[in-house]
Write an enzyme that holds these catalytic residues in place. Structure first.
Site, PDB file in Angstrom:
ATOM      1  N   ASP A  33      38.520   2.184  37.002  1.00  0.00           N
ATOM      2  CA  ASP A  33      39.091   3.502  37.258  1.00  0.00           C
ATOM      3  C   ASP A  33      39.750   3.576  38.634  1.00  0.00           C
ATOM      4  O   ASP A  33      40.865   4.088  38.783  1.00  0.00           O
ATOM      5  CB  ASP A  33      38.004   4.572  37.159  1.00  0.00           C
ATOM      6  CG  ASP A  33      37.337   4.596  35.795  1.00  0.00           C
ATOM      7  OD1 ASP A  33      37.864   3.959  34.871  1.00  0.00           O
ATOM      8  OD2 ASP A  33      36.281   5.244  35.667  1.00  0.00           O
ATOM      9  N   ASN A  84      29.270  13.842  31.519  1.00  0.00           N
ATOM     10  CA  ASN A  84      29.210  13.558  32.943  1.00  0.00           C
ATOM     11  C   ASN A  84      28.399  12.278  33.142  1.00  0.00           C
ATOM     12  O   ASN A  84      27.191  12.257  32.939  1.00  0.00           O
ATOM     13  CB  ASN A  84      28.562  14.734  33.693  1.00  0.00           C
ATOM     14  CG  ASN A  84      28.615  14.561  35.201  1.00  0.00           C
ATOM     15  OD1 ASN A  84      28.537  13.446  35.711  1.00  0.00           O
ATOM     16  ND2 ASN A  84      28.761  15.664  35.915  1.00  0.00           N
ATOM     17  N   LYS A  85      29.092  11.187  33.517  1.00  0.00           N
ATOM     18  CA  LYS A  85      28.423   9.889  33.629  1.00  0.00           C
ATOM     19  C   LYS A  85      27.278   9.916  34.624  1.00  0.00           C
ATOM     20  O   LYS A  85      26.245   9.279  34.416  1.00  0.00           O
ATOM     21  CB  LYS A  85      29.439   8.812  34.039  1.00  0.00           C
ATOM     22  CG  LYS A  85      30.414   8.436  32.953  1.00  0.00           C
ATOM     23  CD  LYS A  85      31.217   7.209  33.309  1.00  0.00           C
ATOM     24  CE  LYS A  85      32.125   7.426  34.483  1.00  0.00           C
ATOM     25  NZ  LYS A  85      33.015   6.265  34.715  1.00  0.00           N
ATOM     26  N   GLU A 107      37.014  -1.548  26.407  1.00  0.00           N
ATOM     27  CA  GLU A 107      36.032  -0.514  26.735  1.00  0.00           C
ATOM     28  C   GLU A 107      34.697  -1.140  27.146  1.00  0.00           C
ATOM     29  O   GLU A 107      34.178  -2.023  26.457  1.00  0.00           O
ATOM     30  CB  GLU A 107      35.822   0.409  25.529  1.00  0.00           C
ATOM     31  CG  GLU A 107      37.026   1.280  25.203  1.00  0.00           C
ATOM     32  CD  GLU A 107      37.409   2.203  26.335  1.00  0.00           C
ATOM     33  OE1 GLU A 107      36.504   2.715  27.027  1.00  0.00           O
ATOM     34  OE2 GLU A 107      38.623   2.417  26.545  1.00  0.00           O
ATOM     35  N   HIS A 108      34.143  -0.677  28.241  1.00  0.00           N
ATOM     36  CA  HIS A 108      32.823  -1.095  28.717  1.00  0.00           C
ATOM     37  C   HIS A 108      32.733  -2.598  28.942  1.00  0.00           C
ATOM     38  O   HIS A 108      31.735  -3.237  28.589  1.00  0.00           O
ATOM     39  CB  HIS A 108      31.736  -0.648  27.729  1.00  0.00           C
ATOM     40  CG  HIS A 108      31.444   0.819  27.778  1.00  0.00           C
ATOM     41  ND1 HIS A 108      30.534   1.365  28.639  1.00  0.00           N
ATOM     42  CD2 HIS A 108      31.975   1.844  27.073  1.00  0.00           C
ATOM     43  CE1 HIS A 108      30.494   2.682  28.467  1.00  0.00           C
ATOM     44  NE2 HIS A 108      31.377   2.989  27.519  1.00  0.00           N
ATOM     45  N   ARG A 133      43.314   8.276  34.487  1.00  0.00           N
ATOM     46  CA  ARG A 133      43.720   7.094  33.731  1.00  0.00           C
ATOM     47  C   ARG A 133      43.247   7.190  32.289  1.00  0.00           C
ATOM     48  O   ARG A 133      42.330   7.930  31.942  1.00  0.00           O
ATOM     49  CB  ARG A 133      43.171   5.820  34.371  1.00  0.00           C
ATOM     50  CG  ARG A 133      41.645   5.711  34.331  1.00  0.00           C
ATOM     51  CD  ARG A 133      41.147   4.831  33.195  1.00  0.00           C
ATOM     52  NE  ARG A 133      39.699   4.845  33.091  1.00  0.00           N
ATOM     53  CZ  ARG A 133      39.025   5.591  32.239  1.00  0.00           C
ATOM     54  NH1 ARG A 133      39.656   6.427  31.446  1.00  0.00           N
ATOM     55  NH2 ARG A 133      37.706   5.536  32.174  1.00  0.00           N
ATOM     56  N   SER A 139      38.651   9.948  33.870  1.00  0.00           N
ATOM     57  CA  SER A 139      38.363   9.558  35.264  1.00  0.00           C
ATOM     58  C   SER A 139      38.673  10.630  36.294  1.00  0.00           C
ATOM     59  O   SER A 139      39.186  10.345  37.371  1.00  0.00           O
ATOM     60  CB  SER A 139      39.109   8.265  35.632  1.00  0.00           C
ATOM     61  OG  SER A 139      38.523   7.171  34.996  1.00  0.00           O
ATOM     62  N   SER A 140      38.318  11.863  35.989  1.00  0.00           N
ATOM     63  CA  SER A 140      38.479  12.916  36.995  1.00  0.00           C
ATOM     64  C   SER A 140      37.581  12.653  38.200  1.00  0.00           C
ATOM     65  O   SER A 140      37.994  12.862  39.349  1.00  0.00           O
ATOM     66  CB  SER A 140      38.168  14.283  36.392  1.00  0.00           C
ATOM     67  OG  SER A 140      36.837  14.320  35.873  1.00  0.00           O
ATOM     68  N   ASP A 157      34.586  -3.874  32.050  1.00  0.00           N
ATOM     69  CA  ASP A 157      34.913  -4.122  33.459  1.00  0.00           C
ATOM     70  C   ASP A 157      33.659  -4.375  34.276  1.00  0.00           C
ATOM     71  O   ASP A 157      33.652  -5.217  35.169  1.00  0.00           O
ATOM     72  CB  ASP A 157      35.749  -2.978  34.050  1.00  0.00           C
ATOM     73  CG  ASP A 157      35.052  -1.634  34.006  1.00  0.00           C
ATOM     74  OD1 ASP A 157      34.275  -1.385  33.049  1.00  0.00           O
ATOM     75  OD2 ASP A 157      35.280  -0.803  34.911  1.00  0.00           O
TER      76      ASP A 157
END
Length: 402
Positions: free
Chosen positions: A249, A292-293, A109-110, A103, A204-205, A112
């Site tokens: 996501d 990488n979150k 942004e930031h 997506r 959003s992989s 949700d």
């Protein structure tokens, strides 16, 4: 193209169940037949529910997929390559395929994870899985990209290491979420994963892999869930790897439709079509700087800063701060406008970072309580800039409304 298989996708409706899984009546995904051999193979045709679809020749870089961007043509041999990889690993063709799209977020942004609405749309780039359920009670995972090593685990020994996030842990998040939702003694499975979403690029992989795994586990165990239920489960279960996400996501991966973005609102989760202008083109540029979150604290710091702000503000306003986690919930409790919320933030929260000791003093709790019930595992020793994060959230919401 010998053998048959069925195709499941996170997006678009379904009207019939798979003959391989006759009890299923899942409306959260397209159902596909892949007819092999004979005349269909010679013509290079695909069929959906028995109806012929446009020809896909063996030389075309096309495949036919049902997805968030609609019924699009993309590379038949991409499926063939995945099928061949599966056969080389497990000795037989897969029983079914599943897909979850990535997506891009257009507005919001930031916010949700603060309970506010967002406006994302799904991409053609996706995660694709080839799967066969087994009776071995083993989850056997492989990836077409050799960078991602094979992984096997017994279903009773699933463990997700938040300190060292690996690709297969995201799959296990989706598996564990469905397993716990149904209290399953789950089937084992053989699975090969492929994907076209650039890793750690902000598309959003990781969430797509979680969603694909949740869909795979549901189908493999012949269970039924709505798209909304799947999205909510996958949003929660991604937290097993340590990411304190808000659900955008996963929601767009399951709820997307062709030709529209989605206004996604929470509590309860719902999605409204936002028609895109005819002929509009969205250019997505990848900086190639990976983030990488789950491997860093950057993302979770923002979430926890907003969570702490919610609780400090609620306490100052005489509300039951312990039950409130999100700024959106706080605004609803106060019954005020967004402008009033921003003013309240500026009046009560100071711009300097909050230490753990100061937060505990404001809330009247111990540091042990703070660490166990409010902070995430990777934000235990971080000074919180609660006012900055909250103002950013407010600015993002104003952009949405404008």
């Amino acid at each position: 193209m010998g053998g048959t298989g069925s195709f499941w996708s996170c997006s678009e409706p379904l009207s019939a169940g798979s003959p391989g899984y006759p009890q299923l009546s899942i409306w959260c995904c397209w159902w596909w037949w892949w007819w092999g051999g004979g005349e269909e193979e010679e013509r290079g045709c695909w069929r959906r529910n028995g109806d012929p679809l446009p020809r896909v020749g063996p030389g075309d870089r096309q495949r036919q997929v049902a997805g968030a961007c609609g019924l699009t043509l993309v590379l038949q041999r991409w499926f063939m390559k995945l099928k061949e990889t599966f056969i080389s690993k497990y000795g037989a063709p897969p029983a079914f395929y599943a897909r979850a799209p990535g997506r891009v977020n257009l507005i919001g942004e930031h916010i949700d994870y603060c309970g506010y609405a967002v406006l994302p749309m799904a991409l053609e780039q996706d995660i694709l899985a080839a799967v066969t359920p087994t009776q071995t009670k083993l989850i056997q995972l492989a990836n077409t990209d050799p960078v991602y090593l094979d992984y096997n685990v017994h279903i009773s020994e699933v463990h997700i290491d938040t300190a060292k996030p690996q690709w297969h842990y995201y799959f296990l998040c989706g598996f564990k979420g469905i397993q716990e939702h149904f209290n399953l003694i789950a089937s084992g499975m053989n699975c090969v994963i492929d994907g076209t979403i650039p890793a750690s690029s902000g598309l959003s992989s990781s969430s797509a892999l979680v969603c694909c795994a949740g869909l795979v586990t549901m189908v493999a165990n012949q269970k039924v869930l709505s798209k909304v239920e799947l999205a909510e489960i996958c949003a929660k279960c991604e937290r097993y790897i340590g990411t304190e996400g808000g659900g955008m996501d996963q929601s767009i991966s399951f709820l997307a439709e062709r030709g529209t973005a989605k206004l996604i609102e929470f509590n309860p989760l719902r999605a409204t079509n936002v028609k895109l202008p005819r002929g509009a083109v969205f250019v997505i540029a990848n900086s190639c700087r990976e983030m990488n979150k789950a491997a860093t604290a950057h993302y979770n710091i923002r979430v926890v800063e907003c969570r702490l702000a919610t609780k400090v503000l609620a306490k100052a306003k005489g509300l039951d701060w312990q039950k409130l986690l999100k700024l959106g919930e706080l605004q609803t409790e106060l019954g005020v406008s967004l402008d009033t919320m921003i003013s309240t933030v500026e009046q009560i929260l100071h711009p300097e970072p909050y230490s753990r000791e100061e937060v505990c003093q404001h809330l009247g709790i111990s540091q042990e309580e703070l660490c166990s019930s409010i902070l995430s595992q990777n934000t235990q020793d971080v000074a919180m800039k609660a006012r900055r994060a909250t103002r950013h959230c407010g600015t993002g919401i104003k952009c949405n409304s404008d």
